[in-house]
Scaffold this active site. Sequence first.
Site, short mmCIF file in Angstrom:
data_model
loop_
_atom_site.label_atom_id
_atom_site.label_comp_id
_atom_site.label_asym_id
_atom_site.label_seq_id
_atom_site.Cartn_x
_atom_site.Cartn_y
_atom_site.Cartn_z
N CYS A 133 15.79 -4.02 -30.49
CA CYS A 133 14.58 -3.85 -29.68
C CYS A 133 14.73 -4.59 -28.35
O CYS A 133 15.62 -4.26 -27.58
CB CYS A 133 13.34 -4.26 -30.47
SG CYS A 133 11.81 -3.62 -29.75
N GLU A 192 15.59 -3.02 -39.49
CA GLU A 192 15.01 -3.73 -40.64
C GLU A 192 13.70 -3.13 -41.10
O GLU A 192 13.14 -3.52 -42.11
CB GLU A 192 14.86 -5.23 -40.30
CG GLU A 192 13.69 -5.60 -39.40
CD GLU A 192 13.92 -5.33 -37.90
OE1 GLU A 192 14.88 -4.62 -37.56
OE2 GLU A 192 13.09 -5.82 -37.10
N HIS A 214 13.92 -0.49 -34.91
CA HIS A 214 14.04 -1.65 -35.80
C HIS A 214 14.75 -1.23 -37.08
O HIS A 214 14.11 -0.66 -37.97
CB HIS A 214 12.64 -2.19 -36.13
CG HIS A 214 12.00 -2.90 -34.99
ND1 HIS A 214 12.17 -4.26 -34.77
CD2 HIS A 214 11.25 -2.46 -33.95
CE1 HIS A 214 11.54 -4.61 -33.68
NE2 HIS A 214 10.96 -3.53 -33.15
#
EC number: 4.3.2.10
Lengths: 211, 256
Positions: free
Chosen positions: A86, A193, A191
Amino acid sequence: MTTAIIDYGSGNLRSAEKAFQRMAAETGGGAVIVTSDPDVVARADRVVLPGVGAFADCRRGLMAVGGMAEAIEARVADGYPFLGICVGMQLMATRGLEHGETPGFGWIPGEVERLAPNDPELKVPHMGWNELVITAEHPVLAGIEAGAHAYFVHSYHLRVRVPEHRLAHVHYGQMVTAVVGRANMVGTQFHPEKSQATGLRLIANFLNWRP
Amino acid sequence: MLKVRVIPCLDVKDGRVVKGVNFVDLKDAGDPVEQARVYDAAGADELCFLDITASHENRGTILDVARRTAEACFMPLTVGGGVRTIDDIRALLLAGADKVSINTAAVKNPDFVREAAEKFGSQCITVAIDAKSVPEGRTPSGYEIFTHGGREATGIDAVAFAKLVEEKGAGEILLTSMDRDGTRAGFNLGLTRAIADAVSIPVIASGGVGTLEHLVEGVTEGHASAVLAASIFHFGEHTIREAKLHMARGGVAVRL
């Protein structure tokens, strides 16, 4: 093998830590530590730079940790794998144009500009799951199929000057850079994750990447 | 292209899911984390926990829920309910929430939204707006903000308030049609569209979903960027996948 996730006060690192730890355990990727200590970064085998919020704030936060930016730059120059996420990816650019002009690391020539979708119905921030258009083969993208979805939340994007540095993009009323890569460096605007199976795959790939 | 998000919402009280759930094969159906896992596997686009814990002493339980969910589910998690201070937000984000939703505190003090967005970034600040249609003349737009579960009128115009919180830095709006909540009659589409069209940040439609068609309408007629529902998913009436397939047939782009 140690992967250092850099903590410089930018947002919640817990989910990133957990996702990297999970994939490290599953793929023999070594230890994963969240650290704000440049000495730890200076010895890490891999470096992950996350980031949420504004480019200028993140840059300021990074510079506020004495020696951190230098430790990251030295590790990258020595050829160790680097992943920016990001705003961490945006910091790889020449400069950011959010809240004034702020220099980035300058590894990926380009500017970080406000999203300007050509359709006024499209909202900014670009928030949610978008389909990746993968335009280059890269070990970090191995096994991620064309059209896989990843989770984005951002209002600015990295406009690369060298098209070869853009490995994947998405469409959002304009072409939006999703993944950049050059030598031992990669970055994702989305992202990983937070991107379920697709994101976990990318993390596992990064942990096992030998550039 | 960007897909419309389908977001299941779980009411959590003292660390336990409040409404009954019919999922089979759950060791502990009252555990929000177990249910989060099910929704994660089912392809939910985000998850939302609404903390309705009555006593402040038990507030810590939602942090534990967020913490355990972040370990098990790699998808965006929003937590709302009782968020009043910067410290509340910080604690939730550190526990593992990706976004927090602010409701009453934003109505009482819109500058709290600015303070929160400046501190943590707009991307993690959702403002939850509870609104209803009101008789002509009460507010300029005909929609008014309510608090306390829809019981207390505030006199605040809902559309003007949505614009205000956008200006203060909210990253998105979670809009609940209080006159529809629990009725299963569908979203208040006029309200949803009025707010979605007035702001440039994403609007999540909530309140009143009874059928899968309601999800489609929320997007096509309400102009929402995401839809949130509770009971149609929890009681096993519909799976996330059924909802998405129905939305796709209705012309809504979803992640399948």
